[in-house]
Design an enzyme around this catalytic site. Structure first.
Site, PDB file in Angstrom:
ATOM      1  N   GLY A 193     -10.013  -2.330 -12.626  1.00  0.00           N
ATOM      2  CA  GLY A 193     -10.679  -3.602 -12.884  1.00  0.00           C
ATOM      3  C   GLY A 193     -10.675  -3.966 -14.358  1.00  0.00           C
ATOM      4  O   GLY A 193     -10.150  -3.225 -15.193  1.00  0.00           O
TER       5      GLY A 193
ATOM      6  N   GLY B 227      -8.106   7.352  -0.460  1.00  0.00           N
ATOM      7  CA  GLY B 227      -7.409   8.491   0.129  1.00  0.00           C
ATOM      8  C   GLY B 227      -6.095   8.107   0.786  1.00  0.00           C
ATOM      9  O   GLY B 227      -5.668   8.720   1.763  1.00  0.00           O
TER      10      GLY B 227
ATOM     11  N   LYS C  34       0.870  -1.174   0.000  1.00  0.00           N
ATOM     12  CA  LYS C  34       0.000   0.000   0.000  1.00  0.00           C
ATOM     13  C   LYS C  34       0.910   1.229   0.000  1.00  0.00           C
ATOM     14  O   LYS C  34       2.016   1.179   0.546  1.00  0.00           O
ATOM     15  CB  LYS C  34      -0.848  -0.027   1.276  1.00  0.00           C
ATOM     16  CG  LYS C  34      -1.731   1.199   1.484  1.00  0.00           C
ATOM     17  CD  LYS C  34      -2.913   1.210   0.562  1.00  0.00           C
ATOM     18  CE  LYS C  34      -3.611   2.566   0.525  1.00  0.00           C
ATOM     19  NZ  LYS C  34      -4.541   2.686  -0.612  1.00  0.00           N
TER      20      LYS C  34
ATOM     21  N   LYS D 240       5.514   5.220 -10.814  1.00  0.00           N
ATOM     22  CA  LYS D 240       4.197   4.730 -11.233  1.00  0.00           C
ATOM     23  C   LYS D 240       3.398   5.866 -11.851  1.00  0.00           C
ATOM     24  O   LYS D 240       3.016   6.824 -11.175  1.00  0.00           O
ATOM     25  CB  LYS D 240       3.445   4.153 -10.032  1.00  0.00           C
ATOM     26  CG  LYS D 240       2.099   3.560 -10.430  1.00  0.00           C
ATOM     27  CD  LYS D 240       1.511   2.777  -9.289  1.00  0.00           C
ATOM     28  CE  LYS D 240       0.186   2.159  -9.657  1.00  0.00           C
ATOM     29  NZ  LYS D 240      -0.391   1.438  -8.520  1.00  0.00           N
TER      30      LYS D 240
ATOM     31  N   CYS E 195      -0.480  11.898  -6.476  1.00  0.00           N
ATOM     32  CA  CYS E 195      -0.731  12.493  -5.163  1.00  0.00           C
ATOM     33  C   CYS E 195      -0.742  13.996  -5.342  1.00  0.00           C
ATOM     34  O   CYS E 195       0.008  14.528  -6.160  1.00  0.00           O
ATOM     35  CB  CYS E 195       0.386  12.167  -4.175  1.00  0.00           C
ATOM     36  SG  CYS E 195       0.761  10.427  -4.020  1.00  0.00           S
TER      37      CYS E 195
ATOM     38  N   GLY F  24      -3.310  -2.917 -14.916  1.00  0.00           N
ATOM     39  CA  GLY F  24      -4.620  -2.410 -15.318  1.00  0.00           C
ATOM     40  C   GLY F  24      -5.546  -3.528 -15.746  1.00  0.00           C
ATOM     41  O   GLY F  24      -5.464  -4.018 -16.863  1.00  0.00           O
TER      42      GLY F  24
ATOM     43  N   ASN G 294     -12.707   3.773  -6.629  1.00  0.00           N
ATOM     44  CA  ASN G 294     -12.281   3.879  -5.242  1.00  0.00           C
ATOM     45  C   ASN G 294     -11.796   5.266  -4.925  1.00  0.00           C
ATOM     46  O   ASN G 294     -11.287   5.979  -5.787  1.00  0.00           O
ATOM     47  CB  ASN G 294     -11.214   2.825  -4.903  1.00  0.00           C
ATOM     48  CG  ASN G 294      -9.798   3.312  -5.176  1.00  0.00           C
ATOM     49  OD1 ASN G 294      -9.224   4.074  -4.397  1.00  0.00           O
ATOM     50  ND2 ASN G 294      -9.231   2.883  -6.299  1.00  0.00           N
TER      51      ASN G 294
ATOM     52  N   GLY H  30      -4.241  -6.107  -9.486  1.00  0.00           N
ATOM     53  CA  GLY H  30      -4.856  -5.248  -8.474  1.00  0.00           C
ATOM     54  C   GLY H  30      -6.240  -5.701  -8.078  1.00  0.00           C
ATOM     55  O   GLY H  30      -6.407  -6.646  -7.296  1.00  0.00           O
ATOM     56  N   THR H  31      -7.237  -5.074  -8.657  1.00  0.00           N
ATOM     57  CA  THR H  31      -8.634  -5.319  -8.313  1.00  0.00           C
ATOM     58  C   THR H  31      -8.993  -6.809  -8.308  1.00  0.00           C
ATOM     59  O   THR H  31      -9.794  -7.251  -7.486  1.00  0.00           O
ATOM     60  CB  THR H  31      -9.538  -4.541  -9.301  1.00  0.00           C
ATOM     61  OG1 THR H  31      -9.202  -3.153  -9.189  1.00  0.00           O
ATOM     62  CG2 THR H  31     -11.007  -4.732  -8.997  1.00  0.00           C
TER      63      THR H  31
HETATM   64  C1  LIG Z   1      -8.888   0.051  -3.673  1.00  0.00           C
HETATM   65  C2  LIG Z   1      -7.659   0.473  -4.412  1.00  0.00           C
HETATM   66  C3  LIG Z   1      -6.620   1.108  -3.728  1.00  0.00           C
HETATM   67  C4  LIG Z   1      -5.477   1.525  -4.400  1.00  0.00           C
HETATM   68  N1  LIG Z   1      -4.468   2.137  -3.701  1.00  0.00           N
HETATM   69  C5  LIG Z   1      -3.327   2.495  -4.344  1.00  0.00           C
HETATM   70  C6  LIG Z   1      -2.242   3.078  -3.627  1.00  0.00           C
HETATM   71  O1  LIG Z   1      -2.281   3.250  -2.403  1.00  0.00           O
HETATM   72  N2  LIG Z   1      -1.129   3.440  -4.331  1.00  0.00           N
HETATM   73  C7  LIG Z   1      -1.028   3.241  -5.671  1.00  0.00           C
HETATM   74  O2  LIG Z   1       0.015   3.568  -6.250  1.00  0.00           O
HETATM   75  N3  LIG Z   1      -2.037   2.668  -6.380  1.00  0.00           N
HETATM   76  C8  LIG Z   1      -3.176   2.300  -5.749  1.00  0.00           C
HETATM   77  N4  LIG Z   1      -4.183   1.700  -6.472  1.00  0.00           N
HETATM   78  C9  LIG Z   1      -4.052   1.490  -7.913  1.00  0.00           C
HETATM   79  C10 LIG Z   1      -3.634   0.057  -8.243  1.00  0.00           C
HETATM   80  O3  LIG Z   1      -2.375  -0.239  -7.697  1.00  0.00           O
HETATM   81  C11 LIG Z   1      -3.608  -0.170  -9.770  1.00  0.00           C
HETATM   82  O4  LIG Z   1      -2.665   0.691 -10.343  1.00  0.00           O
HETATM   83  C12 LIG Z   1      -4.967   0.079 -10.410  1.00  0.00           C
HETATM   84  O5  LIG Z   1      -6.007  -0.354  -9.583  1.00  0.00           O
HETATM   85  C13 LIG Z   1      -5.110  -0.602 -11.777  1.00  0.00           C
HETATM   86  O6  LIG Z   1      -4.961  -1.990 -11.685  1.00  0.00           O
HETATM   87  P1  LIG Z   1      -6.195  -3.036 -11.548  1.00  0.00           P
HETATM   88  O7  LIG Z   1      -7.178  -2.699 -12.619  1.00  0.00           O
HETATM   89  O8  LIG Z   1      -5.567  -4.375 -11.687  1.00  0.00           O
HETATM   90  O9  LIG Z   1      -6.765  -2.798 -10.191  1.00  0.00           O
HETATM   91  C14 LIG Z   1      -5.344   1.290  -5.805  1.00  0.00           C
HETATM   92  C15 LIG Z   1      -6.384   0.633  -6.477  1.00  0.00           C
HETATM   93  C16 LIG Z   1      -7.530   0.215  -5.812  1.00  0.00           C
HETATM   94  C17 LIG Z   1      -8.609  -0.480  -6.573  1.00  0.00           C
END
Ligand SMILES: Cc1cc2nc3c(=O)[nH]c(=O)nc-3n(C[C@H](O)[C@H](O)[C@H](O)COP(=O)(O)O)c2cc1C
Ligand code: FES
Lengths: 316, 265
Positions: A218, A73, A46, A166, A131, A244, A70, A266-267
């Site tokens: 997602g 924060g 995280k 990132k 950020c 992604g 999401n 991720g998701t």
């Molecule tokens: C609930 C949630 C919390 C996330 N928190 C962070 C975070 O703290 N830092 C970050 O760099 N990306 C964060 N992400 C982004 C994910 O790391 C990822 O880049 C993004 O969700 C796309 O991938 P996915 O479609 O496989 O989820 C978060 C995504 C989700 C869904």
């Protein structure tokens, strides 16, 4: 046939190309019953900030067709608790740990990174640039190319470890951002963070999440993410970490073929926390089926030979 | 221990207006399940709906598990259409169970609508530990009441008076307590719409009654890895508690109930 799924970036060797994405796997310690983290290529934590962060008020999540919004924060325990409590536990379970860092100024990014540098057991860093930058009136670092360049330079000067930036997809030209990261010495770029998204209830006419707009992730975003990786692949030669919508081995293979060296899930972990190792196994099965012995044969092997007229017509 | 497993549906049936139960078996889950815990279920393997849904376990008998739900969205419509033998992707048991220990003689189980979900198992667990158990269950009208003769000492209340007391469930609790005079040795356990929990909280605060609540809230992961399910706390060193991991069962005094999102915004 001996198959190797190892990938080395800078001085970190990932045993397979599948990592967990930041913010979608906690600190890597919450789901021991479902997944053996040592079977992952790595765990991206995280986002960790200088001070603990409570995060946004509820409602923080909303489901959308094949995706979710999401607005967490950046809720996290802060760098002290991370280093004293979470990191030792992660080391015990033999995870390759990439610390994702969030901050609101370059000094703060540098502070968190330097605190981490004092500790053993960290493979490298992933810098979350999505950020708000206090110096820039709260606009995201990630949409300001000179700020990303300066940040990369400052952080590069402070660590010999793997440094990945990132990127956010919410810019006109992600390739330019990747380019400045490469020029300032980043070892890799992670593509992508969430897209800006929004949903509302028509009856109450209210937003579904408290911050009105939020991060869209997602399966629904996979084609958009893949296009971003493709764009970045053409802009830089440093490794790309593809992110992604990845849910299956086939999804992950798409990112590798387009040019990512590693991928993050991720998701999809919310549905199956053990998806990482399953995807890694699926990649091996694909390699076996296709007589591929090393991931390097696969990475960036996209065949665009049948589309010359489109490329000539400026579809790039 | 928590499990991720694919089980086969035994049956689904409608037990009250728009209230359904779905039954299946899992010896591993029933062996470790405690009252108030929930399961996180993927309606089917499609990406829409994408996420799992959290359901408190309604009944357990040997290795048999029963969940209860309303049909009101994509996920629950898929559940209701399940046929015996269909696969169901189940994760759990999750969450911190109800606290059953403490200085009380009688457990009063207060439920509004689908808030009935965790009560049968809770009632059995309290009974086995020697506590008296009373159920007070309310709904809009008689056809929406889950009438179950296995419930211990059931009292019903309906908004239109078509069954039991013509009152809301909080008034029914008041009515019961005023006749029962057992104020000082009761603990209330409540589950239901947030509005109901709000007024019950106020009622219990006025009478200095011990109230535990079981919260329902939208979740993404159900296991503490997304931070998607916060509820504000009154005290403690953290501002928010995560319902899936630290809940869903709380001492009402620990929570800022106004921070709960109301149903559908
Ligand atoms: C609930 C949630 C919390 C996330 N928190 C962070 C975070 O703290 N830092 C970050 O760099 N990306 C964060 N992400 C982004 C994910 O790391 C990822 O880049 C993004 O969700 C796309 O991938 P996915 O479609 O496989 O989820 C978060 C995504 C989700 C869904
Ligand atoms: S639903 Fe993910 S942390 Fe609670």
């Amino acid at each position: 046939m001996s198959i190797s799924t190892e990938i080395t970036i800078r001085n970190v060797t990932f045993k397979n190309p599948v990592l967990t994405a930041s913010g979608t796997f906690g600190y890597g310690l919450e789901s021991p019953d479902y997944v053996d983290v040592s079977q992952l290529g790595g765990v991206v934590t995280k986002s960790i900030s200088r001070k603990p962060r409570d995060g946004n008020p509820p409602q923080r999540i909303a489901e959308t067709p094949a995706g979710m919004l999401n607005s967490i924060g950046l809720a996290n325990v802060g760098v002290d608790v991370f280093l004293n409590e979470k990191l030792p536990a992660l080391r015990k379970v033999n995870a390759t740990v990439i610390v994702n860092i969030a901050a609101s100024s370059i000094e703060e990014y540098a502070y968190v990174l330097e605190r981490c540098e004092e500790h053993e057991g960290i493979g490298g860093y992933e810098i979350n640039v999505s950020c708000p930058n206090v110096k820039d009136g709260g606009l995201s670092f990630g949409t300001n190319c000179p700020a990303v360049a300066e940040m990369t330079r400052e952080l590069r000067g402070r660590t010999e470890k793997l440094l990945a930036i990132k990127l956010t997809p919410n810019v006109t030209s992600i390739g330019e951002f990747a380019h400045v990261c490469e020029a300032e010495g980043a070892d890799a770029v992670s593509c992508i963070n969430t897209f800006v998204g929004m949903d509302i209830f028509v009856d109450s006419r209210r937003p579904k999440i408290a911050t009105i707009t939020g991060g869209f992730s997602g399966p629904a975003i996979l084609p958009m993410a893949l296009a971003k990786v493709y764009e970045v692949r053409k802009a830089v030669s440093i490794p790309i970490i593809g992110i992604g919508g990845i849910t299956t081995a086939e999804d992950a293979l798409k990112f590798l073929i387009v040019g990512a060296s590693l991928v993050q899930v991720g998701t999809a972990l919310f549905i199956d926390p053990g998806a990482g190792p399953t995807i890694a196994e699926g990649i091996v099965a694909y390699m076996e089926r296709n007589g591929i012995t090393s991931l390097t044969e696969l990475i960036g092997s996209l065949d665009t030979s049948l589309q010359p007229s489109l490329i000539a017509a400026g579809w790039e | 221990m928590m499990y991720l497993e694919t089980v086969a549906v035994d049956y689904t049936k409608e037990v009250a207006e728009n209230v359904w139960v779905i039954g299946f078996r899992s010896a591993r889950i029933t062996e470790v399940l405690r009252p108030g815990q929930f399961l996180n279920i993927k309606p089917d393997s499609s990406y829409d709906p994408l996420l799992r849904r959290a359901y408190s376990v309604h009944r357990v008998d040997g290795d048999k598990i029963e969940l209860i739900y309303n049909v009101h969205g994509k996920g629950s419509a898929i559940f209701a259409a399940k046929r015996p033998g269909d696969p169901l992707d189940v994760m759990g048991p999750l969450g911190v169970p109800f606290r059953l220990d403490g200085k009380f003689k009688k457990g009063i189980l207060v439920s509004g609508g689908l808030g009935i979900a965790p009560m049968p198992i809770l009632g059995e667990a309290l009974h086995q530990r020697g506590y008296d158990v009373v159920n007070i269950h309310g709904a809009r009208n008689a056809s929406m009441i889950v009438q179950d003769d296995r419930l211990r000492n059931p009292h019903y209340a309906t908004d239109d008076g078509s069954l039991g007391l013509h009152s809301n469930v909080v008034q029914a609790v008041e009515h019961y307590l005023d006749r029962d005079h057992s104020n000082d040795s009761v603990r209330l356990f409540a589950c239901g719409p947030n509005k109901m929990l709000d007024s019950l909280t106020e009622f219990c605060a006025n009478r200095d009654l011990d109230l535990k609540v079981s919260l329902e809230c939208q979740m993404a992961c159900g296991i503490g890895i997304c931070q998607g399910c916060p509820v504000e706390m009154k005290r403690g060193n953290r501002k928010y508690t995560l319902v899936c991991m630290h809940g869903p069962n709380y001492d009402v005094g620990d929570l800022v109930l106004e921070s709960l999102p109301t149903e559908h915004g």
